[in-house]
Scaffold this motif. Structure first.
Motif, short mmCIF file in Angstrom:
data_model
loop_
_atom_site.label_atom_id
_atom_site.label_comp_id
_atom_site.label_asym_id
_atom_site.label_seq_id
_atom_site.Cartn_x
_atom_site.Cartn_y
_atom_site.Cartn_z
N VAL A 58 0.33 -3.29 -6.09
CA VAL A 58 0.34 -1.99 -5.42
C VAL A 58 -1.06 -1.38 -5.38
N THR A 59 -1.44 -0.90 -4.19
CA THR A 59 -2.64 -0.08 -4.05
C THR A 59 -2.18 1.35 -3.77
N ALA A 60 -2.52 2.26 -4.68
CA ALA A 60 -2.15 3.66 -4.53
C ALA A 60 -3.22 4.37 -3.71
N VAL A 61 -2.81 5.04 -2.64
CA VAL A 61 -3.76 5.75 -1.78
C VAL A 61 -3.51 7.25 -1.86
N VAL A 98 0.86 -1.18 0.00
CA VAL A 98 0.00 0.00 0.00
C VAL A 98 0.90 1.22 0.00
N LEU A 99 0.70 2.09 -0.98
CA LEU A 99 1.54 3.28 -1.14
C LEU A 99 0.73 4.54 -0.91
N TYR A 100 1.00 5.23 0.18
CA TYR A 100 0.38 6.52 0.46
C TYR A 100 1.18 7.64 -0.22
N ALA A 125 -5.02 -3.45 5.75
CA ALA A 125 -5.23 -4.83 6.21
C ALA A 125 -4.87 -5.82 5.10
N GLY A 126 -4.04 -6.80 5.43
CA GLY A 126 -3.65 -7.81 4.45
C GLY A 126 -2.43 -7.46 3.63
N ALA A 127 -1.91 -6.23 3.78
CA ALA A 127 -0.72 -5.82 3.04
C ALA A 127 0.53 -6.39 3.69
N ASP A 128 1.55 -6.62 2.86
CA ASP A 128 2.85 -7.02 3.39
C ASP A 128 3.64 -5.80 3.87
N ALA A 129 3.41 -4.69 3.20
CA ALA A 129 4.15 -3.48 3.55
C ALA A 129 3.33 -2.25 3.20
N VAL A 130 3.62 -1.18 3.94
CA VAL A 130 3.02 0.13 3.70
C VAL A 130 4.17 1.10 3.45
N VAL A 149 8.97 4.75 5.50
CA VAL A 149 8.62 6.16 5.42
C VAL A 149 9.65 6.92 4.58
N VAL A 150 9.14 7.69 3.62
CA VAL A 150 9.99 8.62 2.87
C VAL A 150 10.26 9.79 3.80
N GLY A 151 11.49 9.88 4.31
CA GLY A 151 11.80 10.84 5.35
C GLY A 151 12.44 12.11 4.86
N GLY A 152 13.15 12.78 5.75
CA GLY A 152 13.85 14.01 5.43
C GLY A 152 15.32 13.89 5.75
#
Length: 207
Positions: free
Chosen positions: A27-30, A4-6, A59-64, A99-102
């Protein structure tokens, strides 16, 4: 993997999405407005305001993967979003959170971060401060997190596949420049997803 990609419609998010799909991940794009995505993209709508809604989506994703970027006039929204993501991951059975951080919390000298050094341009201080607070929340949590800091200059560019990785220190070239393209960042992020080396840790990238 089911990912799941936010923030999939943002600059970094788009490139991460393309890298994930190219490697065969589901991939589920959110995003807030799925109608802005290309036709055929599997997507869901969410504004990250509810931990229960996030948990339902992941729910059910391997990774976020969170490529969420807060509004420039209220960067501390990132802190609340991170709190809700941590809560949601716990509720959803603890899928991995990347997390795409800074770059502001990276060290430029022993014990001195870029944010603390005084060399960070003033317009970047609010987002760097918010990212540092979000990282502290992840470090204090019990979930399986990874925080991936880009180089100081993080922009669209070339996909070269040539870069260096590190842990806590800002990576710069022999001219003192700290840069990475979003395309190469996406390669390294998906590599880490597939072959974890930095679980419950932060890492960084640069040329």
């Amino acid at each position: 993997m089911k990912v799941v990609l936010y923030g999939a419609s943002g600059n970094a998010g788009q490139r991460i999405y393309e890298e994930l799909k190219a490697r065969g991940h589901e991939v589920t794009a959110v995003v807030r407005n799925p109608e802005k995505l290309a036709a055929g993209v599997k997507s869901k709508s969410d504004d990250l305001s509810s931990a229960d809604r996030i948990a339902e989506i992941i729910a059910g994703a391997d990774a976020v993967i969170s490529a969420y970027a807060p509004p420039q006039n209220d960067t501390d929204q990132l802190i609340g979003v991170t709190e809700r993501q941590i809560e949601a991951v716990s509720k959803a059975g603890n899928p991995r959170l990347i997390v795409v951080g800074g770059a502001g919390s990276l060290e430029v000298a022993p014990g001195v971060t870029l944010l603390e050094s005084g060399h960070l341009p003033a317009p970047w201080v609010p987002i760097a401060t918010s990212h540092a607070k979000a990282l502290a929340l992840l470090e204090a949590s019990d979930i399986n997190w990874t925080y991936f800091s880009p180089a100081a200059f993080f922009e669209p560019g070339e996909r070269t596949g040539k870069y260096r990785l590190g842990s806590r220190s800002l990576i710069a070239n022999d001219k003192g420049e700290s840069r990475i393209s979003m395309e190469d960042y996406a390669i390294a992020l998906v590599d880490e997803l597939e072959k974890p080396s930095y679980e419950k840790a932060r890492f960084t990238i640069g040329y």
